[in-house]
Design an enzyme around this catalytic site. Sequence first.
Site, PDB file in Angstrom:
ATOM      1  N   HIS A 108       0.843  -1.202   0.000  1.00  0.00           N
ATOM      2  CA  HIS A 108       0.000   0.000   0.000  1.00  0.00           C
ATOM      3  C   HIS A 108       0.884   1.261   0.000  1.00  0.00           C
ATOM      4  O   HIS A 108       0.630   2.219  -0.738  1.00  0.00           O
ATOM      5  CB  HIS A 108      -0.872   0.066   1.262  1.00  0.00           C
TER       6      HIS A 108
ATOM      7  N   LYS B 134     -16.401  -6.994   7.323  1.00  0.00           N
ATOM      8  CA  LYS B 134     -15.705  -7.866   8.269  1.00  0.00           C
ATOM      9  C   LYS B 134     -15.300  -7.079   9.511  1.00  0.00           C
ATOM     10  O   LYS B 134     -15.078  -5.879   9.453  1.00  0.00           O
ATOM     11  CB  LYS B 134     -14.439  -8.439   7.622  1.00  0.00           C
TER      12      LYS B 134
ATOM     13  N   ARG C  74      -1.917  -6.121  -8.157  1.00  0.00           N
ATOM     14  CA  ARG C  74      -0.747  -6.961  -7.900  1.00  0.00           C
ATOM     15  C   ARG C  74      -0.615  -8.064  -8.936  1.00  0.00           C
ATOM     16  O   ARG C  74       0.429  -8.287  -9.500  1.00  0.00           O
ATOM     17  CB  ARG C  74      -0.850  -7.596  -6.508  1.00  0.00           C
TER      18      ARG C  74
ATOM     19  N   SER D 240      -2.873  -7.653   3.254  1.00  0.00           N
ATOM     20  CA  SER D 240      -3.197  -7.471   4.683  1.00  0.00           C
ATOM     21  C   SER D 240      -3.634  -8.794   5.290  1.00  0.00           C
ATOM     22  O   SER D 240      -3.275  -9.129   6.422  1.00  0.00           O
ATOM     23  CB  SER D 240      -4.324  -6.452   4.840  1.00  0.00           C
TER      24      SER D 240
END
Length: 164
Positions: free
Chosen positions: A18, A42, A91, A129
Amino acid sequence: MGMTAVYPGTFDPITNGHLDIISRGARLFDRVIVAILKNPEKEPLFPLGERMDILREVVGRLPNVRVEAFDGLLVDYARASGARAIVRGLRALSDFEYEYQMALMNRRLGPDIETVYMMPGEAYTYVSSRLVKEVARLGGDVSGLVPREVADRLRARCAPPRSG
Ligand code: PNS
């Protein structure tokens, strides 16, 4: 006036991937607003306030970057902030489908806002993450994958309970 971009995300927690995208965005745009989603579905590991504190600590050296929280539609937030671009990192092929859907949905909702994708440095293409949290939870070393501020907090949070 210059060009403002929003870099949105959950950032639970921010990774060096990030951070790499934020640095690239800060070189390309006049201003970058790192926008943390307020109500992810979440349950986050780090509460919103702590994620904002961490983000502010790690982007503090970049004068044209600021950190905010948002809820509601991203395009509405971008427009209200004077941003004409949304920055996202890409990515691998696995990111593509979700990102493609999101970019086209955002274009439908806000045709005046353009989504710009950037590739992080190849050292970060596998960093997420989710995996960082899993590795930390299981006692693995996450240094080099996340800023030091995050590694320290993960270590404290995921330390095994003391026996005796
Ligand atoms: O880091 P993440 O979890 O991949 O970020 C996802 C985020 C925050 C960019 C996305 O969930 C979002 O934009 N949420 C805001 C709600 C919205 O605008 N939804 C419609 C666009 S698809």
